[in-house]
Design a protein around this motif. Structure first.
Motif, short mmCIF file in Angstrom:
data_model
loop_
_atom_site.label_atom_id
_atom_site.label_comp_id
_atom_site.label_asym_id
_atom_site.label_seq_id
_atom_site.Cartn_x
_atom_site.Cartn_y
_atom_site.Cartn_z
N MET A 42 0.83 -1.21 0.00
CA MET A 42 0.00 0.00 0.00
C MET A 42 0.86 1.26 0.00
N PHE A 43 2.05 1.16 0.59
CA PHE A 43 2.99 2.28 0.52
C PHE A 43 3.38 2.55 -0.93
N LEU A 44 3.61 1.49 -1.70
CA LEU A 44 3.95 1.66 -3.11
C LEU A 44 2.80 2.29 -3.89
N VAL A 45 1.57 1.86 -3.58
CA VAL A 45 0.41 2.46 -4.23
C VAL A 45 0.34 3.95 -3.93
N ALA A 46 0.53 4.32 -2.66
CA ALA A 46 0.50 5.73 -2.28
C ALA A 46 1.63 6.51 -2.96
N LEU A 47 2.81 5.91 -2.99
CA LEU A 47 3.97 6.56 -3.61
C LEU A 47 3.72 6.87 -5.08
N PHE A 48 3.28 5.89 -5.84
CA PHE A 48 3.06 6.08 -7.27
C PHE A 48 1.86 6.99 -7.54
N ALA B 146 -5.08 0.65 -6.25
CA ALA B 146 -5.16 0.01 -4.93
C ALA B 146 -5.93 -1.31 -5.02
N LEU B 147 -7.06 -1.31 -5.71
CA LEU B 147 -7.87 -2.53 -5.85
C LEU B 147 -7.13 -3.58 -6.68
N VAL C 65 -11.76 -11.70 14.84
CA VAL C 65 -11.85 -10.86 13.65
C VAL C 65 -11.45 -11.69 12.43
N THR C 66 -12.28 -11.69 11.42
CA THR C 66 -12.01 -12.48 10.22
C THR C 66 -11.07 -11.75 9.27
N ALA C 67 -10.47 -12.50 8.37
CA ALA C 67 -9.51 -11.94 7.43
C ALA C 67 -10.17 -10.91 6.50
N ILE C 68 -11.37 -11.24 6.02
CA ILE C 68 -12.02 -10.33 5.09
C ILE C 68 -12.40 -9.02 5.78
N HIS C 69 -12.75 -9.10 7.06
CA HIS C 69 -13.06 -7.89 7.82
C HIS C 69 -11.80 -7.06 8.02
N ALA C 70 -10.69 -7.74 8.35
CA ALA C 70 -9.43 -7.03 8.57
C ALA C 70 -8.94 -6.36 7.29
N LEU C 71 -9.03 -7.09 6.17
CA LEU C 71 -8.59 -6.53 4.89
C LEU C 71 -9.48 -5.36 4.48
N GLY C 72 -10.79 -5.50 4.68
CA GLY C 72 -11.70 -4.41 4.35
C GLY C 72 -11.46 -3.18 5.19
N THR C 73 -11.20 -3.39 6.48
CA THR C 73 -10.92 -2.26 7.38
C THR C 73 -9.63 -1.56 6.98
N GLN C 74 -8.59 -2.34 6.71
CA GLN C 74 -7.32 -1.76 6.30
C GLN C 74 -7.47 -0.99 4.99
N LEU C 75 -8.23 -1.54 4.06
CA LEU C 75 -8.44 -0.86 2.79
C LEU C 75 -9.19 0.45 2.99
N GLY C 76 -10.18 0.44 3.86
CA GLY C 76 -10.94 1.66 4.13
C GLY C 76 -10.07 2.76 4.71
N PHE C 77 -9.26 2.42 5.71
CA PHE C 77 -8.35 3.39 6.30
C PHE C 77 -7.33 3.88 5.27
N PHE C 78 -6.84 2.92 4.46
CA PHE C 78 -5.84 3.31 3.47
C PHE C 78 -6.41 4.27 2.43
N LEU C 79 -7.64 4.06 2.00
CA LEU C 79 -8.24 4.95 1.01
C LEU C 79 -8.40 6.37 1.56
N VAL C 80 -8.71 6.47 2.85
CA VAL C 80 -8.78 7.80 3.49
C VAL C 80 -7.40 8.46 3.44
N GLU C 81 -6.38 7.70 3.83
CA GLU C 81 -5.01 8.22 3.80
C GLU C 81 -4.58 8.57 2.38
N LEU C 82 -4.92 7.72 1.43
CA LEU C 82 -4.52 7.92 0.03
C LEU C 82 -5.16 9.18 -0.55
N ILE C 83 -6.46 9.33 -0.35
CA ILE C 83 -7.16 10.49 -0.89
C ILE C 83 -6.61 11.79 -0.30
#
Length: 285
Positions: A57-63, A110-111, A152-170
């Motif tokens: 995700m750092f690479l996604v933000a960088l590019f 990101a997706l 906490v399930t994997a899909i919930h953790a991944l979804g949560t991380q993606l949500g926070f990351f999109l806020v940071e990315l935007i």
């Protein structure tokens, strides 16, 4: 507006870097998956994704920041902005179309990164269950050392991380976009954008600690941005220490976001860039 968006999409798609960045991300994921397979043979692709999410995700933000920094400034650097301004569109429409396209590119990147990480690591390692408990992979601890994310399930953790990351990315991309539209210097815009991306891990951590003693520090944008960054990596429970909560952090960033966007859309329609305006005011006589 749709014609402008289509035109900006075409211009971005013709850039070599637009297609190079996903390839680089794929190569990094492939290398990491190979390494993890050799050192952790029992890990599955879901656990692998949670373990390396911060890196990819750092690479996604960088590019994405590089794209956002150059999309306006490059028009002035190459003189192609004149071809846009003579068209029957308002300047704010031109700027908005660029902003929409770079945001769409960042979100798609990101997706794409998550999807390709899931597929590559699944083929090289093994496909894991998205409903598995991930508290042992990315544990979240309380101040007393208790694990807070049991069950906490994997899909919930991944979804949560993606949500926070999109806020940071935007938010990060909006800063780079603002600098690009105000200063109109591609090198300066990219430099400032990358500087903020790298310095946030240091300055944000410092201001987060200072926020424990001085309440006003949490209102400096690097503090909630660092808070969001840590949550996007699935690290820690910082509400108890900093006085920040998810809602408050996003609210503070939203205020800064509106301010940055307002500056971009107010000054971009001016015929002279902000640099020239400031220089003229500082000239003697």
């Amino acid at each position: 507006m749709m014609a402008l968006i289509a035109n900006e999409t075409r211009k971005i798609s013709l850039r070599f870097s637009t297609w190079l960045y996903p390839i680089i991300i794929m190569m990094v994921i492939l290398a990491l998956a190979t390494i993890f397979k050799s050192i952790s043979p029992d890990i599955d692709n879901v656990q692998f994704m949670l373990s390396i999410s911060g890196i990819i995700m750092f690479l996604v933000a960088l590019f994405s920041i590089v794209i956002a920094s150059s999309v306006v400034a490059s028009e002035f650097s190459f003189g192609t902005i004149k071809l846009l301004l003579i068209r029957p569109y308002k300047r704010w429409e031109i700027l908005l179309s660029k902003y929409i396209v770079v945001m769409l590119y960042a979100i798609v990147l990101a997706l794409f990164t998550l999807l390709i990480a899931y597929l590559i690591s699944g083929v090289l390692i093994s496909f894991g269950s998205l409903t598995q408990d991930v508290s042992s992979t990315i544990p979240t601890y309380s101040e007393n050392g208790d694990v807070l994310n049991n069950g906490v399930t994997a899909i919930h953790a991944l979804g949560t991380q993606l949500g926070f990351f999109l806020v940071e990315l935007i938010f990060s991309m909006s800063i780079a976009f603002m600098v690009s539209s105000l200063l109109r210097s591609q090198a300066l815009a990219v430099g400032i954008g990358l500087f903020l991306l790298f310095i946030n891990s240091i300055a944000g951590g410092i201001t987060l600690m200072l926020a424990e003693k001085f309440d006003w520090f949490k209102y400096i944008f690097v503090t909630p941005l660092y808070y969001i960054n840590m949550h996007s990596n699935g690290v820690g429970n910082m509400e108890m220490n900093s006085g920040l909560s998810t809602g408050l952090a996003i609210g503070i960033l939203a205020v800064y976001y509106i301010l940055f966007m307002a500056l971009s859309f107010i000054f971009f329609p001016k015929k002279r860039c902000l640099c020239l305006i400031l220089c003229k005011k500082n000239m003697p006589g």
